[in-house]
Design an enzyme around this catalytic site. Structure first.
Site, PDB file in Angstrom:
ATOM      1  CG  HIS A 197      -5.480  -1.645   9.407  1.00 56.47           C
ATOM      2  ND1 HIS A 197      -5.678  -0.614   8.520  1.00 56.47           N
ATOM      3  CD2 HIS A 197      -5.440  -1.067  10.619  1.00 56.47           C
ATOM      4  CE1 HIS A 197      -5.775   0.532   9.174  1.00 56.47           C
ATOM      5  NE2 HIS A 197      -5.617   0.293  10.452  1.00 56.47           N
ATOM      6  N   GLY A 198      -1.948  -2.656   9.756  1.00 54.25           N
ATOM      7  CA  GLY A 198      -1.083  -2.555  10.922  1.00 54.25           C
ATOM      8  C   GLY A 198      -0.008  -3.617  11.039  1.00 54.25           C
TER       9      GLY A 198
ATOM     10  N   GLY B  58       1.232  -1.466   4.251  1.00 60.78           N
ATOM     11  CA  GLY B  58       1.652  -0.181   3.716  1.00 60.78           C
ATOM     12  C   GLY B  58       2.384   0.707   4.685  1.00 60.78           C
TER      13      GLY B  58
ATOM     14  CG  HIS C 267       0.527   6.239   4.993  1.00 64.12           C
ATOM     15  ND1 HIS C 267      -0.315   7.265   5.374  1.00 64.12           N
ATOM     16  CD2 HIS C 267      -0.126   5.090   5.280  1.00 64.12           C
ATOM     17  CE1 HIS C 267      -1.414   6.747   5.909  1.00 64.12           C
ATOM     18  NE2 HIS C 267      -1.325   5.437   5.856  1.00 64.12           N
TER      19      HIS C 267
ATOM     20  NE  ARG D 228      -8.395   7.484   4.600  1.00 62.62           N
ATOM     21  CZ  ARG D 228      -9.239   7.180   5.582  1.00 62.62           C
ATOM     22  NH1 ARG D 228     -10.364   7.872   5.710  1.00 62.62           N
ATOM     23  NH2 ARG D 228      -8.980   6.203   6.429  1.00 62.62           N
TER      24      ARG D 228
ATOM     25  CG  ASN E 159      -1.897   1.111   1.269  1.00 60.02           C
ATOM     26  OD1 ASN E 159      -1.536   2.271   1.048  1.00 60.02           O
ATOM     27  ND2 ASN E 159      -3.147   0.808   1.550  1.00 60.02           N
TER      28      ASN E 159
ATOM     29  CD  GLU F 257      -7.233  -0.411   0.986  1.00 60.04           C
ATOM     30  OE1 GLU F 257      -6.869  -1.491   1.494  1.00 60.04           O
ATOM     31  OE2 GLU F 257      -7.031   0.699   1.530  1.00 60.04           O
TER      32      GLU F 257
ATOM     33  NE  ARG G 285      -7.873  11.346   5.677  1.00 53.90           N
ATOM     34  CZ  ARG G 285      -8.417  10.928   6.828  1.00 53.90           C
ATOM     35  NH1 ARG G 285      -7.719  10.157   7.637  1.00 53.90           N
ATOM     36  NH2 ARG G 285      -9.637  11.289   7.158  1.00 53.90           N
TER      37      ARG G 285
ATOM     38  CB  THR H 240      -9.420   1.827   7.725  1.00 53.93           C
ATOM     39  OG1 THR H 240      -9.228   2.510   6.488  1.00 53.93           O
ATOM     40  CG2 THR H 240     -10.720   1.051   7.667  1.00 53.93           C
TER      41      THR H 240
ATOM     42  CD  GLU I 261      -7.169  -6.274   2.953  1.00 54.17           C
ATOM     43  OE1 GLU I 261      -6.266  -5.668   3.566  1.00 54.17           O
ATOM     44  OE2 GLU I 261      -7.457  -6.056   1.757  1.00 54.17           O
TER      45      GLU I 261
ATOM     46  CG  HIS J 149      -8.341   4.240   1.078  1.00 51.77           C
ATOM     47  ND1 HIS J 149      -8.553   4.131   2.428  1.00 51.77           N
ATOM     48  CD2 HIS J 149      -9.519   4.673   0.561  1.00 51.77           C
ATOM     49  CE1 HIS J 149      -9.799   4.479   2.721  1.00 51.77           C
ATOM     50  NE2 HIS J 149     -10.399   4.826   1.592  1.00 51.77           N
TER      51      HIS J 149
END
Length: 249
Positions: A199-200, A221, A15, A50, A12, A75, A54, A106, A156, A48
């Protein structure tokens, strides 16, 4: 029968765009990061878009579609605007995620069971356009069954709670969450759903999840972009791949 095969890594790049947007310029370029991730062994790229833009921008999605040689996992929230963008680009996969403007990232899985009829109608055109539809959900039987009923091909599993418990030293809760994810990965697979997770995830937390034989893809990511500051993106991804492969073996 349990699925076999190499566990895929989706990187991902959100960032990279976060860092770029902090100065309002064009550097660092998420497309360049995506190409470096490809070279380092990523099986796909996740981004993603958004509603508040952002980090990833519409131009980033345009560039990814033009430049990637690996699949794009797009995403997005379940909004008319995002559906139109996805139908215009027709990425390999779309992952439907919950989205709140006030959240930093998220915070949980999508509430599929409560929005079943709406989501079924929302994803139908995406499937007809040839996109693989994934639903980002907590490891919850009710949500998995709803995702299956609405016609998603993939779920997911949200690994955020598991990773947070590990980071906080709440190891009993971490292990309970890990076991729940293991059981729900098996259950989702039994329904014919392909199972992804993310995630994370970090070097410390990835291996127990990577070891689930039903999980076919991990999407990672923020940690990789952060680790790239210290060791470079290619090296950071290569180490994640090594850990994933070792866990799977």
């Amino acid at each position: 029968m349990t699925q076999t095969g190499q566990l895929r890594l989706g990187v991902n790049i959100d960032h990279v765009a976060t860092v770029r947007n902090a100065r309002g310029g064009a550097y660092p370029d998420p497309i360049r990061a995506a190409k470096l991730a490809e070279e380092a062994g990523a099986d796909g790229i996740t981004a993603h878009l958004r509603e508040d833009r952002r980090h990833i921008s519409d131009a980033d999605i345009d560039g990814l579609m033009e430049n990637l040689s690996v699949p794009l996992n797009f995403e997005m929230a379940a909004t008319d605007e995002m559906q139109k963008i996805a139908l215009r680009h027709k990425p390999h996969a779309v992952c439907i995620v919950p989205e709140k403007r006030e959240e930093k990232t998220t915070e949980g899985g999508l509430e599929v069971a409560r929005e079943e009829n709406k989501l079924a109608h929302f994803i139908a055109p995406l499937r007809e356009a040839g996109c693989r539809v994934s639903i980002f959900i907590a490891a919850d039987r009710r949500q998995i069954e709803a995702a299956h009923r609405i016609g998603a091909q993939v779920i997911e599993l949200h690994t955020g709670a598991y990773c947070d418990f590990h980071a906080e030293g709440q190891f009993d809760k971490r292990d309970t969450e890990l076991e729940r994810m293991r059981e729900m990965a098996t259950y989702a697979h039994s329904l014919g759903l392909e199972v992804h997770a993310g995630h994370g995830l970090t070097y410390e937390t990835v291996q127990p999840v990577a070891a689930f034989p039903e999980v076919m893809e991990l999407n990672i990511g923020h940690f990789l972009v952060g680790e790239a500051i210290f060791r470079g993106l290619g090296t950071a991804i290569a180490e994640m791949r090594r850990l994933m492969d070792a866990a799977r073996a």
